[in-house]
Motif scaffolding. Sequence first.
Motif, PDB file in Angstrom:
ATOM      1  N   ASP A 218      -6.522  72.475 -22.268  1.00 23.83           N
ATOM      2  CA  ASP A 218      -7.499  73.518 -22.569  1.00 23.83           C
ATOM      3  C   ASP A 218      -7.256  74.745 -21.685  1.00 23.83           C
ATOM      4  O   ASP A 218      -8.120  75.137 -20.901  1.00 23.83           O
ATOM      5  CB  ASP A 218      -8.898  72.923 -22.360  1.00 23.83           C
ATOM      6  CG  ASP A 218     -10.004  73.885 -22.767  1.00 23.83           C
ATOM      7  OD1 ASP A 218      -9.701  74.874 -23.451  1.00 23.83           O
ATOM      8  OD2 ASP A 218     -11.167  73.631 -22.382  1.00 23.83           O
TER       9      ASP A 218
ATOM     10  N   GLN B 182     -13.255  59.588 -14.096  1.00 26.87           N
ATOM     11  CA  GLN B 182     -14.653  59.215 -13.849  1.00 26.87           C
ATOM     12  C   GLN B 182     -15.075  58.173 -14.869  1.00 26.87           C
ATOM     13  O   GLN B 182     -15.995  57.399 -14.626  1.00 26.87           O
ATOM     14  CB  GLN B 182     -15.551  60.446 -13.967  1.00 26.87           C
ATOM     15  CG  GLN B 182     -15.471  61.347 -12.754  1.00 26.87           C
ATOM     16  CD  GLN B 182     -16.639  62.314 -12.718  1.00 26.87           C
ATOM     17  OE1 GLN B 182     -16.682  63.276 -13.464  1.00 26.87           O
ATOM     18  NE2 GLN B 182     -17.577  62.045 -11.854  1.00 26.87           N
TER      19      GLN B 182
ATOM     20  N   GLU C 254      -6.006  69.524 -14.436  1.00 25.20           N
ATOM     21  CA  GLU C 254      -6.127  68.143 -13.954  1.00 25.20           C
ATOM     22  C   GLU C 254      -4.791  67.617 -13.431  1.00 25.20           C
ATOM     23  O   GLU C 254      -4.492  66.436 -13.564  1.00 25.20           O
ATOM     24  CB  GLU C 254      -6.634  67.225 -15.089  1.00 25.20           C
ATOM     25  CG  GLU C 254      -7.958  67.601 -15.713  1.00 25.20           C
ATOM     26  CD  GLU C 254      -9.160  67.283 -14.833  1.00 25.20           C
ATOM     27  OE1 GLU C 254      -8.967  66.892 -13.662  1.00 25.20           O
ATOM     28  OE2 GLU C 254     -10.281  67.436 -15.327  1.00 25.20           O
TER      29      GLU C 254
ATOM     30  N   ASP D  72     -10.411  62.908 -15.621  1.00 26.83           N
ATOM     31  CA  ASP D  72     -10.508  62.833 -14.156  1.00 26.83           C
ATOM     32  C   ASP D  72     -10.769  61.418 -13.663  1.00 26.83           C
ATOM     33  O   ASP D  72     -11.047  61.208 -12.491  1.00 26.83           O
ATOM     34  CB  ASP D  72     -11.597  63.777 -13.652  1.00 26.83           C
ATOM     35  CG  ASP D  72     -12.944  63.475 -14.270  1.00 26.83           C
ATOM     36  OD1 ASP D  72     -13.040  62.503 -15.055  1.00 26.83           O
ATOM     37  OD2 ASP D  72     -13.909  64.197 -13.978  1.00 26.83           O
TER      38      ASP D  72
ATOM     39  N   THR E  11     -15.109  69.424 -10.121  1.00 28.60           N
ATOM     40  CA  THR E  11     -15.693  69.549 -11.461  1.00 28.60           C
ATOM     41  C   THR E  11     -15.325  70.878 -12.120  1.00 28.60           C
ATOM     42  O   THR E  11     -15.225  71.899 -11.452  1.00 28.60           O
ATOM     43  CB  THR E  11     -17.227  69.378 -11.422  1.00 28.60           C
ATOM     44  OG1 THR E  11     -17.738  69.634 -12.723  1.00 28.60           O
ATOM     45  CG2 THR E  11     -17.881  70.317 -10.438  1.00 28.60           C
ATOM     46  N   LYS E  12     -15.108  70.838 -13.425  1.00 28.54           N
ATOM     47  CA  LYS E  12     -14.784  72.050 -14.181  1.00 28.54           C
ATOM     48  C   LYS E  12     -16.037  72.562 -14.875  1.00 28.54           C
ATOM     49  O   LYS E  12     -15.974  73.373 -15.783  1.00 28.54           O
ATOM     50  CB  LYS E  12     -13.687  71.743 -15.209  1.00 28.54           C
ATOM     51  CG  LYS E  12     -12.454  71.040 -14.644  1.00 28.54           C
ATOM     52  CD  LYS E  12     -11.792  71.852 -13.554  1.00 28.54           C
ATOM     53  CE  LYS E  12     -10.533  71.230 -12.965  1.00 28.54           C
ATOM     54  NZ  LYS E  12     -10.642  69.879 -12.434  1.00 28.54           N
TER      55      LYS E  12
HETATM   56  N1  UDP Z   1     -12.596  70.136 -19.419  1.00 29.73           N
HETATM   57  C1  UDP Z   1     -11.957  70.902 -20.395  1.00 29.73           C
HETATM   58  N2  UDP Z   1     -12.275  72.219 -20.510  1.00 29.73           N
HETATM   59  C2  UDP Z   1     -13.223  72.822 -19.732  1.00 29.73           C
HETATM   60  C3  UDP Z   1     -13.894  72.019 -18.760  1.00 29.73           C
HETATM   61  C4  UDP Z   1     -13.553  70.681 -18.641  1.00 29.73           C
HETATM   62  O1  UDP Z   1     -11.107  70.406 -21.122  1.00 29.73           O
HETATM   63  O2  UDP Z   1     -13.459  74.018 -19.900  1.00 29.73           O
HETATM   64  C5  UDP Z   1     -12.232  68.705 -19.291  1.00 29.73           C
HETATM   65  C6  UDP Z   1     -11.863  68.272 -17.892  1.00 29.73           C
HETATM   66  O3  UDP Z   1     -10.483  68.458 -17.646  1.00 29.73           O
HETATM   67  C7  UDP Z   1     -12.255  66.803 -17.901  1.00 29.73           C
HETATM   68  C8  UDP Z   1     -13.454  66.773 -18.822  1.00 29.73           C
HETATM   69  O4  UDP Z   1     -13.377  67.958 -19.613  1.00 29.73           O
HETATM   70  O5  UDP Z   1     -11.249  65.985 -18.447  1.00 29.73           O
HETATM   71  C9  UDP Z   1     -14.777  66.734 -18.097  1.00 29.73           C
HETATM   72  O6  UDP Z   1     -14.858  67.801 -17.171  1.00 29.73           O
HETATM   73  P1  UDP Z   1     -15.393  67.597 -15.681  1.00 29.73           P
HETATM   74  O7  UDP Z   1     -14.880  66.320 -15.114  1.00 29.73           O
HETATM   75  O8  UDP Z   1     -15.074  68.822 -14.886  1.00 29.73           O
HETATM   76  O9  UDP Z   1     -16.954  67.515 -15.917  1.00 29.73           O
HETATM   77  P2  UDP Z   1     -17.990  66.639 -15.049  1.00 29.73           P
HETATM   78  O10 UDP Z   1     -17.479  65.254 -15.053  1.00 29.73           O
HETATM   79  O11 UDP Z   1     -18.021  67.235 -13.693  1.00 29.73           O
HETATM   80  O12 UDP Z   1     -19.275  66.800 -15.796  1.00 29.73           O
END
Ligand code: UDP
Length: 334
Positions: free
Chosen positions: A44, A99, A15, A97, A206-207
């Motif tokens: 992580d 969001q 991030e 992120d 997205t992760k």
């Molecule tokens: N994250 C993490 N490890 C992972 C995947 C995600 O720590 O293996 C963290 C990521 O950095 C973010 C949060 O979890 O702060 C949510 O991930 P992401 O925004 O990618 O998920 P989305 O919002 O797309 O569902």
Amino acid sequence: MTRPRYSIVAPIYNEEGNIQVLYDRICEVMDSSGGEWELVTVNDGSRDRSLELLEELAAKDSRIKVLNFARNFGHQIAVTAGLDYTSGDAVVIIDADLQDPPELILEMIERWKAGYEVVYAVREERHGESWFKLLTAKVFYRLIYRITDVNIPMDTGDFRLMDRKVVDALQSMREHNRFIRGLTSWIGFKQTGISYVRQARFSGETKYPLRKMVRFAMDAITGFSYFPLQIMIYVSFVLGVLAVLAIPVISVLRVVLGSGFLGGQVTTIVLLLMLSAFQLFFLFIMGQYIARIYDEVRDRPLYVIASEKGFKPQLEDEPNTIPPTPEPEPEARG
Ligand code: UDP
Ligand code: MG
């Protein structure tokens, strides 16, 4: 109440583009909260400059803490580790992120002060996400809502505030496949939701690729529902009924259509139906044992106590009314 202490937990996986803004916005919000605060970040296994940036912030600002994982252990584990290292009276989980708007934390704090022990954020709208993500998320939350035994509110992520009591209970649950929002619902306490519009990611992408999303969904379902193990009994029942009905139905059809109908396959069909029904029935029974084994090994607490009265002296609000027992007379020796 003395000045409340707040802990904010943010899991971080690649991030680098978000960390500075996250820090700035959290500082602005939390400085106006009237309490002391700390930001516990969990790196992580990022492969970008995230760790470096976090450590720079921590060197300048002692309210920033950095836990650094040896590899990527996944979002839910990162959040769990972060919670383990918090010390605040109220703890907020937030995505890195942006969001999840940090500004909402103030509203959560208000609700917490009004007596709620869990304040979760409900996504009313979601911006900047693919139609695929929106669709799968919608189906996922509704499915989870229908088939799980606990009431997991729809369209909520992990963005939430939890009282220390809830965090303590959560920490006592050490199951490996963790679906944190389910665990929080399972614990109970007074919970409420506030709705918000989920923004697009500030930076990066997205992760959660499909593979991780499927795993996440499986953790949610297997963690909170035995429905998949129960399906077998319904199928078994249907096959059993078909087997029983097959004999008269085929007999009638033979009278109507002539004795050559289905030839010599009838016995095979009926036997196959019956055997399948039996097998599924015993698989269902086995599933029931597995479910119970699963309950035992997962070893969740049997119950969570919200408060208690009358067991031990509670000095501040309830003086102990039992008169002190008199010192026993020392027995004369001899
Ligand atoms: N994250 C993490 N490890 C992972 C995947 C995600 O720590 O293996 C963290 C990521 O950095 C973010 C949060 O979890 O702060 C949510 O991930 P992401 O925004 O990618 O998920 P989305 O919002 O797309 O569902
Ligand atoms: Mg995100």
